[in-house]
Motif scaffolding. Structure first.
Motif, PDB file in Angstrom:
ATOM      1  N   SER A 114       9.894   4.872 -13.863  1.00 27.48           N
ATOM      2  CA  SER A 114      10.094   6.090 -14.510  1.00 27.48           C
ATOM      3  C   SER A 114       8.518   6.619 -14.940  1.00 27.48           C
ATOM      4  CB  SER A 114      10.951   6.248 -15.507  1.00 27.48           C
ATOM      5  OG  SER A 114      10.615   5.412 -16.545  1.00 27.48           O
ATOM      6  N   LYS A 115       8.426   7.890 -15.385  1.00 26.00           N
ATOM      7  CA  LYS A 115       7.255   8.170 -15.911  1.00 26.00           C
ATOM      8  C   LYS A 115       7.120   8.007 -17.366  1.00 26.00           C
ATOM      9  CE  LYS A 115       6.204  12.024 -12.829  1.00 26.00           C
ATOM     10  NZ  LYS A 115       5.672  13.419 -12.761  1.00 26.00           N
ATOM     11  N   SER A 116       8.247   7.447 -18.246  1.00 23.92           N
ATOM     12  CA  SER A 116       8.189   7.147 -19.556  1.00 23.92           C
ATOM     13  C   SER A 116       7.497   5.578 -19.462  1.00 23.92           C
ATOM     14  CB  SER A 116       9.395   7.293 -20.080  1.00 23.92           C
ATOM     15  OG  SER A 116      10.553   6.635 -19.396  1.00 23.92           O
ATOM     16  N   GLU A 117       7.897   4.933 -18.466  1.00 20.39           N
ATOM     17  CA  GLU A 117       7.645   3.494 -18.287  1.00 20.39           C
ATOM     18  C   GLU A 117       6.166   3.387 -18.012  1.00 20.39           C
ATOM     19  OE1 GLU A 117       7.775  -0.578 -18.271  1.00 20.39           O
ATOM     20  OE2 GLU A 117       9.190   0.565 -18.896  1.00 20.39           O
ATOM     21  N   ALA A 118       5.580   4.386 -17.046  1.00 20.79           N
ATOM     22  CA  ALA A 118       4.291   4.539 -16.758  1.00 20.79           C
ATOM     23  C   ALA A 118       3.653   4.764 -17.935  1.00 20.79           C
ATOM     24  CB  ALA A 118       3.998   5.564 -15.656  1.00 20.79           C
ATOM     25  N   ARG A 119       4.097   5.782 -18.828  1.00 22.28           N
ATOM     26  CA  ARG A 119       3.236   6.098 -20.158  1.00 22.28           C
ATOM     27  C   ARG A 119       3.282   4.818 -21.119  1.00 22.28           C
ATOM     28  NH1 ARG A 119       2.998  11.103 -22.645  1.00 22.28           N
ATOM     29  NH2 ARG A 119       4.269  11.994 -20.921  1.00 22.28           N
ATOM     30  N   ARG A 120       4.211   4.134 -21.089  1.00 19.36           N
ATOM     31  CA  ARG A 120       4.139   3.090 -22.125  1.00 19.36           C
ATOM     32  C   ARG A 120       3.145   2.045 -21.422  1.00 19.36           C
ATOM     33  NH1 ARG A 120       9.198   3.864 -22.925  1.00 19.36           N
ATOM     34  NH2 ARG A 120      10.216   2.608 -21.114  1.00 19.36           N
ATOM     35  N   ALA A 121       3.098   1.728 -20.234  1.00 12.52           N
ATOM     36  CA  ALA A 121       2.284   0.814 -19.509  1.00 12.52           C
ATOM     37  C   ALA A 121       0.634   1.125 -19.765  1.00 12.52           C
ATOM     38  CB  ALA A 121       2.438   0.593 -18.093  1.00 12.52           C
ATOM     39  N   LEU A 137       1.469   6.094 -10.573  1.00  9.85           N
ATOM     40  CA  LEU A 137       2.264   4.842 -10.689  1.00  9.85           C
ATOM     41  C   LEU A 137       3.753   5.161 -10.468  1.00  9.85           C
ATOM     42  CD1 LEU A 137       0.800   4.047 -14.372  1.00  9.85           C
ATOM     43  CD2 LEU A 137       0.586   2.692 -12.242  1.00  9.85           C
ATOM     44  N   TYR A 138       4.410   6.313 -10.610  1.00 10.49           N
ATOM     45  CA  TYR A 138       5.714   6.425 -10.440  1.00 10.49           C
ATOM     46  C   TYR A 138       5.933   6.739  -8.956  1.00 10.49           C
ATOM     47  CZ  TYR A 138      10.292   8.749 -10.064  1.00 10.49           C
ATOM     48  OH  TYR A 138      11.492   9.050  -9.843  1.00 10.49           O
ATOM     49  N   VAL A 139       5.108   7.354  -8.282  1.00 12.02           N
ATOM     50  CA  VAL A 139       5.488   7.692  -6.819  1.00 12.02           C
ATOM     51  C   VAL A 139       5.050   6.408  -5.926  1.00 12.02           C
ATOM     52  CG1 VAL A 139       5.049  10.256  -6.918  1.00 12.02           C
ATOM     53  CG2 VAL A 139       3.133   8.879  -6.316  1.00 12.02           C
ATOM     54  N   SER A 140       4.114   5.750  -6.315  1.00 14.20           N
ATOM     55  CA  SER A 140       3.703   4.345  -5.529  1.00 14.20           C
ATOM     56  C   SER A 140       4.857   3.198  -5.713  1.00 14.20           C
ATOM     57  CB  SER A 140       2.464   4.015  -5.930  1.00 14.20           C
ATOM     58  OG  SER A 140       2.509   3.497  -7.531  1.00 14.20           O
ATOM     59  N   GLY A 141       5.584   3.482  -6.746  1.00 18.50           N
ATOM     60  CA  GLY A 141       6.776   2.670  -7.058  1.00 18.50           C
ATOM     61  C   GLY A 141       6.359   1.441  -7.952  1.00 18.50           C
ATOM     62  N   LYS A 149      -0.934  -2.994 -12.363  1.00 21.54           N
ATOM     63  CA  LYS A 149       0.110  -2.771 -13.334  1.00 21.54           C
ATOM     64  C   LYS A 149       0.467  -4.030 -13.962  1.00 21.54           C
ATOM     65  CE  LYS A 149       4.560  -1.761 -15.223  1.00 21.54           C
ATOM     66  NZ  LYS A 149       5.406  -3.035 -14.873  1.00 21.54           N
ATOM     67  N   GLY A 150      -0.148  -4.709 -14.939  1.00 24.42           N
ATOM     68  CA  GLY A 150       0.025  -5.990 -15.388  1.00 24.42           C
ATOM     69  C   GLY A 150      -1.039  -6.825 -14.763  1.00 24.42           C
ATOM     70  N   LYS A 151      -0.683  -8.074 -14.352  1.00 23.09           N
ATOM     71  CA  LYS A 151      -1.440  -9.128 -13.749  1.00 23.09           C
ATOM     72  C   LYS A 151      -1.107  -9.399 -12.276  1.00 23.09           C
ATOM     73  CE  LYS A 151      -2.769 -12.208 -17.485  1.00 23.09           C
ATOM     74  NZ  LYS A 151      -2.566 -13.538 -17.827  1.00 23.09           N
ATOM     75  N   LYS A 152       0.004  -8.974 -11.906  1.00 30.68           N
ATOM     76  CA  LYS A 152       0.735  -9.539 -10.478  1.00 30.68           C
ATOM     77  C   LYS A 152       1.032  -8.084  -9.631  1.00 30.68           C
ATOM     78  CE  LYS A 152       1.931 -13.905 -11.874  1.00 30.68           C
ATOM     79  NZ  LYS A 152       3.052 -15.007 -12.009  1.00 30.68           N
ATOM     80  N   ASN A 153       1.249  -7.079 -10.377  1.00 27.43           N
ATOM     81  CA  ASN A 153       1.810  -5.821  -9.509  1.00 27.43           C
ATOM     82  C   ASN A 153       0.578  -4.859  -9.246  1.00 27.43           C
ATOM     83  OD1 ASN A 153       4.409  -6.809  -9.936  1.00 27.43           O
ATOM     84  ND2 ASN A 153       4.512  -5.815 -11.906  1.00 27.43           N
ATOM     85  N   PHE A 154       0.347  -4.739  -8.081  1.00 25.01           N
ATOM     86  CA  PHE A 154      -0.808  -3.702  -7.638  1.00 25.01           C
ATOM     87  C   PHE A 154      -0.492  -3.278  -6.324  1.00 25.01           C
ATOM     88  CE2 PHE A 154      -1.982  -7.831  -6.250  1.00 25.01           C
ATOM     89  CZ  PHE A 154      -2.194  -7.839  -5.083  1.00 25.01           C
ATOM     90  N   SER A 199       0.917  -1.229   0.053  1.00 24.77           N
ATOM     91  CA  SER A 199      -0.038  -0.137  -0.112  1.00 24.77           C
ATOM     92  C   SER A 199       0.801   1.258  -0.136  1.00 24.77           C
ATOM     93  CB  SER A 199      -0.979  -0.100   1.090  1.00 24.77           C
ATOM     94  OG  SER A 199      -0.759   0.857   2.200  1.00 24.77           O
ATOM     95  N   TYR A 200       0.445   2.471  -0.559  1.00 24.12           N
ATOM     96  CA  TYR A 200       1.123   3.438  -0.508  1.00 24.12           C
ATOM     97  C   TYR A 200       0.266   4.859  -0.073  1.00 24.12           C
ATOM     98  CZ  TYR A 200       3.615   7.708  -2.204  1.00 24.12           C
ATOM     99  OH  TYR A 200       4.251   8.861  -2.259  1.00 24.12           O
ATOM    100  N   THR A 201       0.418   5.609   0.893  1.00 29.76           N
ATOM    101  CA  THR A 201      -0.220   6.802   1.307  1.00 29.76           C
ATOM    102  C   THR A 201       0.292   7.904   0.718  1.00 29.76           C
ATOM    103  OG1 THR A 201      -0.439   5.492   3.637  1.00 29.76           O
ATOM    104  CG2 THR A 201      -0.934   7.826   3.365  1.00 29.76           C
ATOM    105  N   LEU A 202      -0.553   8.582   0.014  1.00 26.76           N
ATOM    106  CA  LEU A 202      -0.455   9.912  -0.881  1.00 26.76           C
ATOM    107  C   LEU A 202      -0.139  11.135   0.218  1.00 26.76           C
ATOM    108  CD1 LEU A 202      -3.039  10.221  -3.624  1.00 26.76           C
ATOM    109  CD2 LEU A 202      -0.757  10.172  -3.872  1.00 26.76           C
ATOM    110  N   LYS A 203       0.669  11.870  -0.076  1.00 27.95           N
ATOM    111  CA  LYS A 203       1.307  12.939   0.856  1.00 27.95           C
ATOM    112  C   LYS A 203       0.903  14.445   0.016  1.00 27.95           C
ATOM    113  CE  LYS A 203       5.283  10.582   1.877  1.00 27.95           C
ATOM    114  NZ  LYS A 203       4.938   9.692   0.594  1.00 27.95           N
ATOM    115  N   ASP A 204       0.829  15.238   0.960  1.00 28.12           N
ATOM    116  CA  ASP A 204       0.406  16.650   0.251  1.00 28.12           C
ATOM    117  C   ASP A 204       1.461  16.926  -0.954  1.00 28.12           C
ATOM    118  OD1 ASP A 204      -2.103  17.420   1.531  1.00 28.12           O
ATOM    119  OD2 ASP A 204      -0.708  18.216   3.265  1.00 28.12           O
TER     120      ASP A 204
END
Length: 81
Positions: free
Chosen positions: A28-35, A20-24, A69-74, A1-6
């Motif tokens: 990178s953001k380019s990898e997020a764009r591709r996904a 997607l990037y800040v949650s790990g 992201k994908g089948k197993k990463n959440f 889990s990830y907690t958003l901060k201000d």
């Protein structure tokens, strides 16, 4: 889990690529764009197709969002402001 901060928010909201990037889920953001463009990302079991999708910090439900992201990463994203 990830907690958003201000500091994760920009003008009170966060876009899907930054989320997607800040949650790990991606290194990178380019990898997020591709996904997202390849159809491998979903939020609460709804496929994300728009890279400009954003979430307002005050609209994130108390139980949080589940981002896959994908089948197993959440991660569960919760906002505590």
């Amino acid at each position: 889990s990830y907690t958003l901060k201000d500091e994760d928010l920009t003008d009170g909201s966060i876009d899907i690529l930054s989320l997607l990037y800040v949650s790990g889920l991606v290194p990178s953001k380019s990898e997020a764009r591709r996904a997202v463009q390849q159809g491998g990302v979903s939020v609460n079991d709804e496929k994300v197709t728009d890279i400009r999708m954003s979430f307002a910090g005050n609209e994130i439900p108390a139980e949080g969002l589940v981002i896959k992201k994908g089948k197993k990463n959440f991660k569960k994203i919760v906002a505590r402001f």
